[in-house]
Design a protein around this motif. Structure first.
Motif, PDB file in Angstrom:
ATOM      1  N   GLU A   1       0.830  -1.211   0.000  1.00  0.00           N
ATOM      2  CA  GLU A   1       0.000   0.000   0.000  1.00  0.00           C
ATOM      3  C   GLU A   1       0.863   1.259   0.000  1.00  0.00           C
ATOM      4  O   GLU A   1       0.571   2.233  -0.700  1.00  0.00           O
ATOM      5  CB  GLU A   1      -0.927  -0.020   1.211  1.00  0.00           C
ATOM      6  CG  GLU A   1      -1.990  -1.109   1.151  1.00  0.00           C
ATOM      7  CD  GLU A   1      -2.763  -1.231   2.457  1.00  0.00           C
ATOM      8  OE1 GLU A   1      -2.417  -0.498   3.412  1.00  0.00           O
ATOM      9  OE2 GLU A   1      -3.694  -2.050   2.526  1.00  0.00           O
ATOM     10  N   ARG A   2       1.938   1.250   0.791  1.00  0.00           N
ATOM     11  CA  ARG A   2       2.828   2.430   0.838  1.00  0.00           C
ATOM     12  C   ARG A   2       3.538   2.625  -0.494  1.00  0.00           C
ATOM     13  O   ARG A   2       3.664   3.757  -0.984  1.00  0.00           O
ATOM     14  CB  ARG A   2       3.866   2.266   1.936  1.00  0.00           C
ATOM     15  CG  ARG A   2       3.343   2.296   3.336  1.00  0.00           C
ATOM     16  CD  ARG A   2       2.789   3.653   3.764  1.00  0.00           C
ATOM     17  NE  ARG A   2       2.726   3.735   5.216  1.00  0.00           N
ATOM     18  CZ  ARG A   2       1.882   3.064   5.983  1.00  0.00           C
ATOM     19  NH1 ARG A   2       1.008   2.245   5.427  1.00  0.00           N
ATOM     20  NH2 ARG A   2       1.891   3.211   7.306  1.00  0.00           N
ATOM     21  N   PHE A   3       4.037   1.542  -1.084  1.00  0.00           N
ATOM     22  CA  PHE A   3       4.707   1.677  -2.377  1.00  0.00           C
ATOM     23  C   PHE A   3       3.736   2.200  -3.433  1.00  0.00           C
ATOM     24  O   PHE A   3       4.113   3.017  -4.291  1.00  0.00           O
ATOM     25  CB  PHE A   3       5.290   0.334  -2.820  1.00  0.00           C
ATOM     26  CG  PHE A   3       6.518  -0.101  -2.059  1.00  0.00           C
ATOM     27  CD1 PHE A   3       7.540   0.799  -1.807  1.00  0.00           C
ATOM     28  CD2 PHE A   3       6.653  -1.413  -1.613  1.00  0.00           C
ATOM     29  CE1 PHE A   3       8.689   0.400  -1.122  1.00  0.00           C
ATOM     30  CE2 PHE A   3       7.788  -1.820  -0.933  1.00  0.00           C
ATOM     31  CZ  PHE A   3       8.810  -0.907  -0.677  1.00  0.00           C
ATOM     32  N   ALA A   4       2.492   1.743  -3.378  1.00  0.00           N
ATOM     33  CA  ALA A   4       1.500   2.219  -4.341  1.00  0.00           C
ATOM     34  C   ALA A   4       1.252   3.720  -4.160  1.00  0.00           C
ATOM     35  O   ALA A   4       1.159   4.471  -5.140  1.00  0.00           O
ATOM     36  CB  ALA A   4       0.194   1.444  -4.178  1.00  0.00           C
ATOM     37  N   ALA A   5       1.156   4.164  -2.910  1.00  0.00           N
ATOM     38  CA  ALA A   5       0.960   5.594  -2.645  1.00  0.00           C
ATOM     39  C   ALA A   5       2.167   6.394  -3.114  1.00  0.00           C
ATOM     40  O   ALA A   5       2.031   7.502  -3.662  1.00  0.00           O
ATOM     41  CB  ALA A   5       0.716   5.813  -1.150  1.00  0.00           C
ATOM     42  N   ALA A   6       3.375   5.847  -2.902  1.00  0.00           N
ATOM     43  CA  ALA A   6       4.584   6.535  -3.368  1.00  0.00           C
ATOM     44  C   ALA A   6       4.573   6.657  -4.887  1.00  0.00           C
ATOM     45  O   ALA A   6       4.896   7.718  -5.451  1.00  0.00           O
ATOM     46  CB  ALA A   6       5.820   5.771  -2.906  1.00  0.00           C
ATOM     47  N   ALA A   7       4.194   5.579  -5.564  1.00  0.00           N
ATOM     48  CA  ALA A   7       4.160   5.600  -7.028  1.00  0.00           C
ATOM     49  C   ALA A   7       3.188   6.657  -7.539  1.00  0.00           C
ATOM     50  O   ALA A   7       3.467   7.368  -8.512  1.00  0.00           O
ATOM     51  CB  ALA A   7       3.776   4.218  -7.551  1.00  0.00           C
ATOM     52  N   GLU A   8       2.047   6.775  -6.882  1.00  0.00           N
ATOM     53  CA  GLU A   8       1.058   7.778  -7.300  1.00  0.00           C
ATOM     54  C   GLU A   8       1.614   9.187  -7.125  1.00  0.00           C
ATOM     55  O   GLU A   8       1.419  10.057  -7.982  1.00  0.00           O
ATOM     56  CB  GLU A   8      -0.229   7.600  -6.499  1.00  0.00           C
ATOM     57  CG  GLU A   8      -1.309   8.628  -6.793  1.00  0.00           C
ATOM     58  CD  GLU A   8      -1.797   8.599  -8.242  1.00  0.00           C
ATOM     59  OE1 GLU A   8      -2.480   9.561  -8.637  1.00  0.00           O
ATOM     60  OE2 GLU A   8      -1.495   7.632  -8.964  1.00  0.00           O
ATOM     61  N   ALA A   9       2.328   9.423  -6.024  1.00  0.00           N
ATOM     62  CA  ALA A   9       2.930  10.741  -5.806  1.00  0.00           C
ATOM     63  C   ALA A   9       4.012  11.028  -6.850  1.00  0.00           C
ATOM     64  O   ALA A   9       4.123  12.147  -7.362  1.00  0.00           O
ATOM     65  CB  ALA A   9       3.507  10.822  -4.403  1.00  0.00           C
ATOM     66  N   TYR A  10       4.802  10.001  -7.185  1.00  0.00           N
ATOM     67  CA  TYR A  10       5.792  10.185  -8.253  1.00  0.00           C
ATOM     68  C   TYR A  10       5.106  10.505  -9.582  1.00  0.00           C
ATOM     69  O   TYR A  10       5.591  11.330 -10.375  1.00  0.00           O
ATOM     70  CB  TYR A  10       6.650   8.923  -8.412  1.00  0.00           C
ATOM     71  CG  TYR A  10       7.711   8.736  -7.359  1.00  0.00           C
ATOM     72  CD1 TYR A  10       8.596   9.762  -7.028  1.00  0.00           C
ATOM     73  CD2 TYR A  10       7.860   7.513  -6.699  1.00  0.00           C
ATOM     74  CE1 TYR A  10       9.595   9.581  -6.067  1.00  0.00           C
ATOM     75  CE2 TYR A  10       8.853   7.320  -5.741  1.00  0.00           C
ATOM     76  CZ  TYR A  10       9.716   8.357  -5.431  1.00  0.00           C
ATOM     77  OH  TYR A  10      10.686   8.177  -4.489  1.00  0.00           O
ATOM     78  N   ARG A  11       3.974   9.845  -9.834  1.00  0.00           N
ATOM     79  CA  ARG A  11       3.247  10.103 -11.085  1.00  0.00           C
ATOM     80  C   ARG A  11       2.784  11.550 -11.137  1.00  0.00           C
ATOM     81  O   ARG A  11       2.965  12.235 -12.159  1.00  0.00           O
ATOM     82  CB  ARG A  11       2.041   9.162 -11.201  1.00  0.00           C
ATOM     83  CG  ARG A  11       1.276   9.291 -12.528  1.00  0.00           C
ATOM     84  CD  ARG A  11      -0.023   8.513 -12.514  1.00  0.00           C
ATOM     85  NE  ARG A  11      -1.002   9.100 -11.607  1.00  0.00           N
ATOM     86  CZ  ARG A  11      -1.732  10.178 -11.888  1.00  0.00           C
ATOM     87  NH1 ARG A  11      -1.601  10.816 -13.044  1.00  0.00           N
ATOM     88  NH2 ARG A  11      -2.607  10.633 -11.001  1.00  0.00           N
ATOM     89  N   LEU A  12       2.214  12.010 -10.044  1.00  0.00           N
ATOM     90  CA  LEU A  12       1.734  13.391  -9.998  1.00  0.00           C
ATOM     91  C   LEU A  12       2.882  14.380 -10.122  1.00  0.00           C
ATOM     92  O   LEU A  12       2.705  15.497 -10.627  1.00  0.00           O
ATOM     93  CB  LEU A  12       0.962  13.634  -8.699  1.00  0.00           C
ATOM     94  CG  LEU A  12      -0.365  12.866  -8.568  1.00  0.00           C
ATOM     95  CD1 LEU A  12      -0.923  13.022  -7.155  1.00  0.00           C
ATOM     96  CD2 LEU A  12      -1.368  13.359  -9.602  1.00  0.00           C
ATOM     97  N   GLY A  13       4.053  13.968  -9.665  1.00  0.00           N
ATOM     98  CA  GLY A  13       5.232  14.824  -9.767  1.00  0.00           C
ATOM     99  C   GLY A  13       5.970  14.670 -11.082  1.00  0.00           C
ATOM    100  O   GLY A  13       7.046  15.265 -11.256  1.00  0.00           O
TER     101      GLY A  13
END
Length: 957
Positions: free
Chosen positions: A782-794
């Motif tokens: 779940e944390r890695f998925a949230a990190a990936a989403e933040a990287y995508r937005l960035g």
């Protein structure tokens, strides 16, 4: 949600740390469970909730869940109840202890629980040892000394069994009783074998170490007491449920003369009184905090906001009164319930605690016992008479100076002026004291009065009373002009201009004054006066960051500064600063080195110190910077030691001498605290990092916690968050996973703006890594998925791919195949967008993305697809010198060939991999096992047996 899903959620909640987060998750699950009408699940969830409430700091809620489970158990016994009988009987101990801590609960109810507990223990054939212990605790609470002694003896003489408290908790209660009855040596002796053993209970070893604080102290074991405090408090500090024990640590700090640390602990946990685990814990903490605050002297404490109360600095004295009233009021409520005066008497003793005996240094950030500075009233600078009295009485620096007894007023003022320019503050002050004593009330010429006002302005400026210095200089300027003393008037006008630039007043006036003064003194002044005038122009321009203009002003200064070497040294320092700002580093270094030389020759510590600090900033070799700081430290006046210590500590870090840097940072923090200076929170942050670098993680955690508190108090959120990031890493290094995760969660929340997306993503990815290493794989996913989403937005696609790859591995090891397959699809989509790029980091991530996809497909028996994904991957990894990863992928290819019944292709590949691996690597055994299986399939049992023998492999592994 299906029942299976709900059970999986419950198992996940059981892995969560105790606290508000787990409690919220349990309560949400309970609502779903009750709606699902699954009695077994409802029972087990409430059993888990009872434990969660106790250790999460909300024990009052456990009364409800325990009563529900007990009633359900008695009403309609089910087979699953028997599986939880031991836990249900264990929970009786929580109830007996917890009910006692709420004065609104009648004492009869506690006795009834104990009676029911005894009945059930007897019926089950269990020892009554735990029952006797809890009857002892009730007797002790109400102050029945004889009954307490009776139950204590029964508790100690009754055999233990599986319902007895653990090997750490039982002795903890014994240590507390022995200490309370004056048997400290017995308490210490009892604890020694316990601490030497292995304690695995949630409450240990922090509980027994806390109980030992006073026995250690009273038996002369100061070092053991200090170590017990440090280790136990570190384990307790994040748990609301441990507020009672934290109060013991506050009291210990007060007793040992660590008032500043006691107040820091109070400040850190003060807002817990807004949500205490129990009235008993609130009572104890309020009393300990009140006693600590009374010892802290005139000061303020930061109190966080709560409902109906804004965050504010509050008077320590008034807060101490408020907390004393809280503690006494709660004690009175307990006594009213109990029918005794025990709690009020006990709290009165807690409120009277103060430092006694020898000071025991506890802090990892403050070396000495700091004395709080006594300052003048804010906004009321000390008068010249008061300053003179300090010199005469020895309250300030007592100068060893003899002033000529027959010197007239102008002689004394000229002596003071000359001494000021020579940095001789002792003679300067002595001359002014002599002037005030001899001529302070005399009628003097306007010129002399102006001169005294100008020198008084210099005093005020030296004390950072800029407004007072401006007022005095204006008065001196007016008198000089009335007296027709144009040269003196322009010198004062130039000084006034510099002061105006440093103040909140109009800097245009300041610049105008110094320029007009320089023009006049160019015509009327001597060479020294001209040099000083242009130096003042440069200072004003420097304050306005007009570096080139300021340097041009200094270029008009005579080469020898009019023969005044002290002035020449100051001008060299100013020139060096300007050259540094203009990035002319080599020139700057040469100029400040010249200032150092002049300072040494003149014996002026201020110049040597200032030049040494500048030189340390300008050299490339940190060893040279350390040497410059060493010289500066030796020459530094007392008020300059702090910046030198800080500069030296940083230079030592850069020079790879972190252990030495720790000592300087500790000294710097100590000086900050002693002087009441701003900035100790920033220095604690740097000290925490130095402790981390030398592997002293416990001290790093302690100091970083102090730094975060201080930075929050200053409103420095960016710095506080960076320190939290450091602290999270330290916690992870200490194996304190849950505090690390809590900090990273807070950081991710703080970094919620669009400009912070990369940092937010990094924090989330770090949290995922910690969870993954702790085998909490679903949470990691779940944390890695949230990190990936933040990287995508960035808009950071490569980082997004890495986070998604790590997410895939987490789902794979969590045995959630559906989630893993979905993650592979996402990884493939991201990889396709990056395909064709030749940068090594991209090639690396694309290769590892192919590998993780192959592993997931292998797990669902899609072996041909898995093998196809790996074509060319090892060669690609070797092309960027990722040889270890290439061998790992080739071993996977060998495994796939083996499982696809293609052993002849697998053998040469696996032999090549095995031959290239370091002998001590973990992968050697795995590859050897695969190769042995290949040899079995190729009907070469002798070779397979030899390989297994070589690598100590069992055929059935």
């Amino acid at each position: 949600m299906s029942d299976e899903d709900l059970w999986r959620v419950l198992r996940g909640i059981a892995d969560m740390p105790y606290g508000a987060g787990q409690i919220a998750a349990l309560e949400q699950l309970l609502r779903r469970v009750d709606a699902a009408d699954d009695r077994h699940l409802a029972f087990v969830t409430r059993m888990q909730a009872t434990t969660g409430y106790i250790y999460g700091g909300e024990p009052a809620k456990s009364f409800v869940t325990f009563s529900w489970c007990l009633s359900e158990f008695d009403r309609d016994p089910q087979p699953y109840h028997q599986r939880h009988l031991h836990q249900l009987l264990w929970h009786f101990k929580y109830m007996a202890s917890g009910l006692l801590k709420f004065p609104e609960v009648p004492l009869d109810r506690t006795y009834a629980v104990l009676d029911d507990m005894e009945r059930r223990y007897r019926a089950g054939g269990h020892s009554l040892q735990a029952v006797h212990k809890h009857r002892f605790r009730v007797a002790e609470h109400v102050g029945d000394v004889e009954a307490a002694a009776h139950w204590y003896r029964l508790w100690q003489t009754t055999p233990r069994d599986e319902l007895s408290d653990c090997a750490g908790c039982d002795p903890t209660s014994q240590v507390s009783y022995l200490a309370d009855t004056g048997r400290d040596a017995e308490a210490v002796a009892l604890a020694e074998p316990v601490l030497a053993g292995r304690l695995t209970c949630t409450e240990q070893p922090q509980a027994i170490l806390t109980a030992l604080l006073l026995p250690y102290l009273r038996t002369g074991r100061a070092e053991e007491a200090r170590d017990a405090h440090r280790e136990a408090y570190r384990r307790l500090r994040g748990n609301l449920a441990d507020l009672w024990d934290i109060a013991d640590h506050v009291e210990f700090c007060t007793l040992t003369g660590n008032e500043a640390r006691a107040v820091e602990l109070v400040e850190r946990h003060l807002d817990w009184l807004d949500r205490p685990p129990s009235p008993a814990a609130a009572m104890h903490f309020a009393a300990a905090a009140s006693a600590a605050l009374r010892q802290s002297g005139p000061s303020t404490v930061y109190r966080r906001a709560a409902e109906g109360r804004p965050a504010a600095e509050v008077s320590a004295a008034s807060l101490a009164d408020e907390l004393a009233e809280t503690a006494a009021g709660l004690a009175a409520r307990f006594d009213a319930r109990n029918g005794t005066s025990q709690q009020s008497e006990w709290i009165a003793r807690r409120l009277a605690v103060q430092a006694s005996g020898e000071h025991v240094p506890l802090s990892a950030s403050v070396r000495r016992r700091p004395t709080r500075p006594v300052a003048d009233e804010p906004g009321t600078p000390a008068s010249s008479t008061e300053r003179a009295e300090r010199v005469r009485s020895g309250k300030g620096e007592r100068p060893a100076v003899t002033v000529p007894p027959d010197a007239g007023p102008d002689d004394l003022l000229n002596l003071a002026e000359q001494s000021w320019g020579r940095h001789d503050r002792a003679t300067f002050r002595a001359a002014l004291v002599a002037f005030d004593d001899r001529f302070g009330s005399a009628e003097l010429p306007a010129r002399t009065s102006a001169h005294r006002l100008a020198l008084r302005a210099s005093e005020r400026g030296d004390e950072d009373d800029i407004d007072g210095a401006i007022t005095l200089n204006r008065a001196a300027l007016e008198l000089y002009r009335e007296a027709g003393e144009e040269v003196a008037a322009q010198a004062v006008a130039g000084r006034l201009g510099v002061l105006l630039t440093r103040s909140d007043e109009d800097t245009e006036e300041g610049l105008l004054l110094v320029r007009e003064a320089a023009e006049v003194l160019d015509r009327l002044g001597d060479a020294q006066q001209r040099a000083a005038a242009h130096d003042r122009v440069a200072l004003v321009l420097l304050h306005r960051e007009r570096w080139a203009d300021a340097l041009a002003a200094l270029d008009r200064v005579p080469a020898d500064a009019g023969g005044d070497r002290h002035l020449a040294a100051r001008i060299a320092l100013h020139r060096g600063h300007l050259l540094e700002q203009l990035d002319r580093v080599d020139e700057a270094r040469a100029v400040v080195d010249e200032a150092r030389r002049i300072g040494r020759e003149l014996g002026v510590g201020e110049v040597v110190t200032g030049a040494g600090l500048a030189y340390a900033r300008l050299v490339d070799d940190p060893t040279d910077a350390v040497a410059a700081c060493d010289e500066a430290l030796e020459a530094a006046p007392a008020d300059a030691e702090l910046p030198v210590r800080v500069a030296r500590a940083r230079a030592l870090l850069a020079a790879g001498r972190a252990p030495d840097a720790v000592d300087d940072f500790v000294e710097a923090v100590t000086l900050c605290v002693e002087r009441g200076a701003e900035g100790d929170a920033f220095l604690r942050w740097e000290l925490a990092n130095a402790y981390r670098m030398v592997g002293r993680l416990a001290e790093a955690a302690e100091v970083a916690e102090e730094a975060v508190l201080g930075l929050d108090r200053l409103g420095a959120q960016a710095e506080a968050d960076r320190c939290r990031h450091l602290l999270a890493g330290v916690y992870a290094g200490l194996g304190e996973i849950d505090p690390a995760l809590a900090l990273l969660k807070q950081l991710a929340s703080n970094l919620d703006g669009p400009d912070n997306l990369p940092h937010r993503a990094q924090v989330l990815e770090e949290a995922g890594g910690i969870l993954y290493d702790a085998d909490r794989d679903a949470a990691a996913g779940e944390r890695f998925a949230a990190a990936a989403e933040a990287y995508r937005l960035g808009d950071l696609p490569l980082d997004e791919l890495r986070a998604r790859r790590r997410e895939t591995y987490a789902w794979l090891w969590a045995d959630d195949r559906d989630a893993a397959l979905r993650a592979v699809e996402v990884v493939d989509g991201l990889a396709a967008k990056l395909d064709g790029q030749a940068d090594p980091p991209v090639l690396y991530e694309l290769a590892l993305a192919a590998e993780v996809g192959a592993r997931v497909l292998t797990g669902v028996d899609r072996l041909d697809e898995a093998l196809g994904r790996l074509t060319g991957v090892p060669d690609g990894l070797r092309s960027i010198e990722a040889f270890g990863e290439a061998a790992q992928v080739e071993a996977l290819i060998g495994e796939l060939l083996l499982r696809l019944d293609r052993p002849a292709e697998a053998e040469p590949l696996l032999r090549r991999v095995l031959g290239g691996l370091p002998t001590a690597s973990r992968q050697v055994r795995q590859t050897a096992w695969l190769l042995a299986r290949v040899l079995d399939l190729l009907d070469r049992p002798t070779e397979a047996a030899a390989l297994r023998a070589e690598h100590d492999l069992d055929e059935d592994d």
